[in-house]
Enzyme design. Structure first.
Site, PDB file in Angstrom:
ATOM      1  N   HIS A  24     -29.282  12.417  39.672  1.00 25.82           N
ATOM      2  CA  HIS A  24     -29.745  13.553  40.471  1.00 25.82           C
ATOM      3  C   HIS A  24     -29.957  13.184  41.932  1.00 25.82           C
ATOM      4  O   HIS A  24     -30.286  14.049  42.754  1.00 25.82           O
ATOM      5  CB  HIS A  24     -31.055  14.075  39.864  1.00 25.82           C
ATOM      6  CG  HIS A  24     -32.132  13.050  39.935  1.00 25.82           C
ATOM      7  ND1 HIS A  24     -32.106  11.877  39.196  1.00 25.82           N
ATOM      8  CD2 HIS A  24     -33.229  12.972  40.715  1.00 25.82           C
ATOM      9  CE1 HIS A  24     -33.157  11.146  39.488  1.00 25.82           C
ATOM     10  NE2 HIS A  24     -33.857  11.776  40.413  1.00 25.82           N
ATOM     11  N   ASP A  25     -29.826  11.899  42.250  1.00 24.55           N
ATOM     12  CA  ASP A  25     -30.087  11.426  43.624  1.00 24.55           C
ATOM     13  C   ASP A  25     -28.832  11.102  44.423  1.00 24.55           C
ATOM     14  O   ASP A  25     -28.948  10.666  45.568  1.00 24.55           O
ATOM     15  CB  ASP A  25     -30.911  10.126  43.573  1.00 24.55           C
ATOM     16  CG  ASP A  25     -32.368  10.375  43.263  1.00 24.55           C
ATOM     17  OD1 ASP A  25     -33.009   9.465  42.714  1.00 24.55           O
ATOM     18  OD2 ASP A  25     -32.847  11.490  43.547  1.00 24.55           O
ATOM     19  N   ASP A  60     -34.636  25.470  32.185  1.00 22.35           N
ATOM     20  CA  ASP A  60     -35.946  25.284  31.552  1.00 22.35           C
ATOM     21  C   ASP A  60     -35.791  24.589  30.193  1.00 22.35           C
ATOM     22  O   ASP A  60     -34.670  24.358  29.723  1.00 22.35           O
ATOM     23  CB  ASP A  60     -36.624  26.644  31.375  1.00 22.35           C
ATOM     24  CG  ASP A  60     -35.670  27.682  30.805  1.00 22.35           C
ATOM     25  OD1 ASP A  60     -35.475  28.737  31.445  1.00 22.35           O
ATOM     26  OD2 ASP A  60     -35.069  27.410  29.751  1.00 22.35           O
ATOM     27  N   ASP A 120     -30.650  27.887  31.872  1.00 18.76           N
ATOM     28  CA  ASP A 120     -31.781  28.819  32.080  1.00 18.76           C
ATOM     29  C   ASP A 120     -31.852  29.796  30.913  1.00 18.76           C
ATOM     30  O   ASP A 120     -30.946  30.605  30.719  1.00 18.76           O
ATOM     31  CB  ASP A 120     -31.548  29.568  33.406  1.00 18.76           C
ATOM     32  CG  ASP A 120     -32.485  30.766  33.572  1.00 18.76           C
ATOM     33  OD1 ASP A 120     -32.123  31.698  34.318  1.00 18.76           O
ATOM     34  OD2 ASP A 120     -33.558  30.768  32.943  1.00 18.76           O
ATOM     35  N   ASP A 179     -34.440  33.585  34.919  1.00 19.84           N
ATOM     36  CA  ASP A 179     -35.116  33.590  36.233  1.00 19.84           C
ATOM     37  C   ASP A 179     -34.364  32.697  37.226  1.00 19.84           C
ATOM     38  O   ASP A 179     -34.854  32.409  38.306  1.00 19.84           O
ATOM     39  CB  ASP A 179     -36.580  33.131  36.095  1.00 19.84           C
ATOM     40  CG  ASP A 179     -36.678  31.683  35.615  1.00 19.84           C
ATOM     41  OD1 ASP A 179     -37.793  31.166  35.499  1.00 19.84           O
ATOM     42  OD2 ASP A 179     -35.608  31.066  35.361  1.00 19.84           O
ATOM     43  N   ASP A 238     -39.832  10.941  32.267  1.00 15.98           N
ATOM     44  CA  ASP A 238     -39.781  10.366  33.612  1.00 15.98           C
ATOM     45  C   ASP A 238     -41.195  10.397  34.195  1.00 15.98           C
ATOM     46  O   ASP A 238     -41.765  11.477  34.369  1.00 15.98           O
ATOM     47  CB  ASP A 238     -38.840  11.246  34.459  1.00 15.98           C
ATOM     48  CG  ASP A 238     -38.350  10.540  35.711  1.00 15.98           C
ATOM     49  OD1 ASP A 238     -37.253  10.872  36.179  1.00 15.98           O
ATOM     50  OD2 ASP A 238     -39.073   9.652  36.220  1.00 15.98           O
ATOM     51  N   ASP A 245     -40.445   5.803  37.742  1.00  7.40           N
ATOM     52  CA  ASP A 245     -39.934   6.102  39.074  1.00  7.40           C
ATOM     53  C   ASP A 245     -40.478   5.098  40.103  1.00  7.40           C
ATOM     54  O   ASP A 245     -41.682   4.854  40.162  1.00  7.40           O
ATOM     55  CB  ASP A 245     -40.411   7.518  39.434  1.00  7.40           C
ATOM     56  CG  ASP A 245     -39.807   8.019  40.716  1.00  7.40           C
ATOM     57  OD1 ASP A 245     -38.583   8.221  40.727  1.00  7.40           O
ATOM     58  OD2 ASP A 245     -40.546   8.195  41.699  1.00  7.40           O
ATOM     59  N   GLU A 256     -37.137   2.093  37.585  1.00  6.47           N
ATOM     60  CA  GLU A 256     -36.237   2.373  38.714  1.00  6.47           C
ATOM     61  C   GLU A 256     -36.642   1.423  39.818  1.00  6.47           C
ATOM     62  O   GLU A 256     -37.792   1.426  40.252  1.00  6.47           O
ATOM     63  CB  GLU A 256     -36.375   3.823  39.179  1.00  6.47           C
ATOM     64  CG  GLU A 256     -35.234   4.201  40.088  1.00  6.47           C
ATOM     65  CD  GLU A 256     -35.628   5.122  41.210  1.00  6.47           C
ATOM     66  OE1 GLU A 256     -36.810   5.232  41.531  1.00  6.47           O
ATOM     67  OE2 GLU A 256     -34.718   5.764  41.756  1.00  6.47           O
ATOM     68  N   ASN A 310     -34.354  32.106  30.297  1.00  4.54           N
ATOM     69  CA  ASN A 310     -35.086  33.374  30.458  1.00  4.54           C
ATOM     70  C   ASN A 310     -34.674  34.135  31.714  1.00  4.54           C
ATOM     71  O   ASN A 310     -35.427  34.974  32.210  1.00  4.54           O
ATOM     72  CB  ASN A 310     -36.605  33.087  30.470  1.00  4.54           C
ATOM     73  CG  ASN A 310     -36.992  32.221  31.661  1.00  4.54           C
ATOM     74  OD1 ASN A 310     -36.102  31.645  32.327  1.00  4.54           O
ATOM     75  ND2 ASN A 310     -38.265  32.126  31.946  1.00  4.54           N
TER      76      ASN A 310
END
Ligand code: TEU
Ligand code: CA
Length: 550
Positions: A326-327, A29, A21, A25, A98, A199, A254, A23
């Site tokens: 990520h899954d 990003d 990150d 928040d 993606d 995907d 995928e 910035n």
């Protein structure tokens, strides 16, 4: 053998929300990724796959796109993306974006128009059907629980959504829709993007007569009803010839529902994808109830998946090798031993990843051995699949503790905690409270500490990447598995133009007798995750990996 770049490449997957990150928040990003380009290059990887960064209401982590031409503001701007692309190319690295084309967000202008009325010009960009006996048109279940159909009040009709109700499936039978998809693809390829991860591409052609599924086995339903539809090859070929070939772009599909029996149909040298992600190993510990119904997996089953896919791609086609993303749960927690043998088993799994046949995809944080996060309550989850899973589990009478056990093993939140850059308050990921909690083991597992540690997982990965580059056998060689009669030992050989390699992995907490008496004691040890491994022949220690010449 076609020497395409992607057959030699090592791909590093970045889930931008949790990477870095810039910035303050609390959300990762693009400028955070830009700030880490030298680190990414130092790994020795060749390409980055970045998960979706387009405008999205974020119902499913950005896999619900509401505008394919705009960058999600919390991730940054189009000029940030251009700078990222430039920064990667300046370092000789490629970018794989993606694209989610099986469905859009329900907030996409197409769907907003489509749902307005049965006479809308965009009505058939999606699948609308009348209900049956006061319920949905058929019995198809969603990946995220419940029915795959949602009744829309505006017209009383149902629309199809294989995933969340905010992810209506796009109707690829519609010519104009397919043209719009080609246009949006071209927009990104014109920028110089080098690859596309597509995907759920296996589902863009489905059974559009929508019969009831006749099985309660979800993976069977995917294979026979959602994926591998009658026009899948045609749709892929249409994109290939009208867009991809003009940009020499690598495409990785995928493919839930793609099997060794049908994979080659989608990988034709002229009309097909460059490669696929298959899920042979990734679903093997999912019971009939899916992700939150885990069942034990066996090492022989695990090894068989690799042998079967190597057989499938022995002469044609190309696959990827991945052990997490990520899954899924973190690879060392799922396949290794993230307690007593965290270091050795992380290194062993990275060895498998980089010495098997196929393009390796390494997920952010696995290069330092990040482990599963333990949700303390379901309310900590930020994943629709887990939250819906809990809704369904309650209907089955499960307690929160019982559900959390399954979610903390197999849930997607595990892999989405912030990358652990150092042992500061938020692990160097952000200056503010991150969108997901940082794993409490950040002080023992972080990049800064491993940068300087000789025997660290991070430095082992760098050595491995270098070794892979020195030997084309790891990229182009065939791959034959040898059964040595010990389930815990995974032994395979790679060979290419006389360059012969052997990889020996002990996937257990116990020592194993060296499996090959005939082994020439002089065999050259190229690498091991035990620094004191000098010769062949002595017992394999717990989670020991050895790479030898010959
Ligand atoms: O996943 C599709 C998919 O088939 C599964 O492999 C995946 O495990 C999913 O979580 C269902 O269990 C892709 C994306 O990788 C995933 O993040 C998205 O949620 C999904 O498509 C819908 O776009
Ligand atoms: Ca941010």
């Amino acid at each position: 053998m076609n020497e395409a770049w992607y057959k030699q490449a090592i791909v590093y997957q970045i889930y931008p929300r949790s990477f870095c990150d810039s910035n303050g928040d609390g959300t990762g990003d693009l400028r955070g990724v830009i700030s880490k380009l030298d680190y990414i290059q130092s790994l020795g990887v060749d390409a980055v796959w970045i998960n979706p960064i387009y405008l999205s209401p974020n119902d499913d982590g950005g896999y619900d796109i509401s505008d394919y031409y705009t960058i999600q503001p919390e991730f940054g701007t189009m000029s940030d993306l251009d700078e990222l692309l430039e920064g990667l190319h300046a370092r000789g690295l490629k970018l794989i974006m993606d694209l989610v084309l099986n469905h859009s967000s329900d907030e996409h202008a197409w769907f907003v128009e489509s749902r307005k009325s049965t006479g809308s010009p965009k009505r058939d960009y999606y699948f609308w059907r009348e209900g049956k006996n006061g319920g949905p048109p058929n019995n198809w279940p969603s990946f995220f629980g419940g029915s795959a159909w949602e009744k829309d009040p505006a017209t009383g009709a149902y629309y199809l959504h294989l995933f969340s109700r905010k992810q209506p499936d796009l109707n690829w039978e519609h010519e104009d829709l397919r043209k719009e998809v080609r246009d949006l693809m071209e927009f990104w390829l014109k920028k110089g993007v080098d690859g596309l991860r597509l995907d759920v591409i296996s589902a863009i052609s489905k059974r559009t007569d929508f019969p009831d599924t006749d099985t309660t086995n979800f993976n069977e339903t995917i294979r026979r009803y959602y994926a591998n539809g009658p026009r899948l090859k045609e749709f892929i070929a249409e994109m290939r010839h009208s867009v991809w070939d003009r940009y020499q772009v690598m495409t990785v599909g995928e493919g839930p529902g793609i099997t060794p029996d049908n994979a080659l149909e989608y990988l034709d040298e002229k009309d097909g994808l460059s490669m696929i992600f298959h899920f042979g190993h990734m679903f093997m510990d999912q019971g009939p109830g899916g992700r939150f119904d885990p069942i034990p997996w066996t090492l022989s089953g695990f090894k068989q998946v690799f042998a079967l896919w190597n057989k499938t791609f022995e002469h044609r086609g190309w696959g990827s090798v991945f052990l997490g993303n990520h899954d899924f749960g973190r690879m060392v927690s799922r396949w290794g031993n993230d307690r007593e043998h965290h270091n050795a088993s992380s290194k062993l799994l990275l060895t498998l990843l980089l010495t098997q046949r196929g393009t390796p995809f390494i997920y952010q944080g696995d290069e330092i051995g990040m482990t599963n996060y333990q949700l303390r309550a379901v309310s900590e989850s930020r994943d629709i699949e887990t939250l819906n899973g809990w809704r369904d589990a309650q209907q089955r009478g499960l307690s929160e503790a019982e559900f959390l056990k399954a979610a903390n093993y197999a849930g997607r939140d595990n892999a989405r905690t912030p990358v652990q850059w150092d042992d500061s308050a938020f692990a160097g990921f952000s200056g503010a409270t991150p969108w997901m909690p940082v794993n409490s083991n950040k002080s023992g597992i972080n990049v800064a500490q491993q940068e300087t540690e000789q025997g660290s997982i991070l430095n082992y990965f760098r050595q491995l990447a270098k070794l892979r580059k020195q030997h084309p056998a790891f990229s182009f060689g065939n791959c034959t598995t040898e059964d040595v009669g010990v389930e815990a030992i995974f032994l395979y050989r790679r060979e290419y133009k006389g360059d012969k390699m052997m990889v020996l992995l002990n996937l257990s907490d116990e020592s194993q007798i060296w499996p090959l008496e005939a082994m020439d004691q002089q065999s050259e040890i190229l690498m091991s995750n035990y620094a004191d491994r000098r010769y062949a022949g002595s017992d394999l220690r717990p989670w020991e990996a050895v790479i030898l010449k010959g």
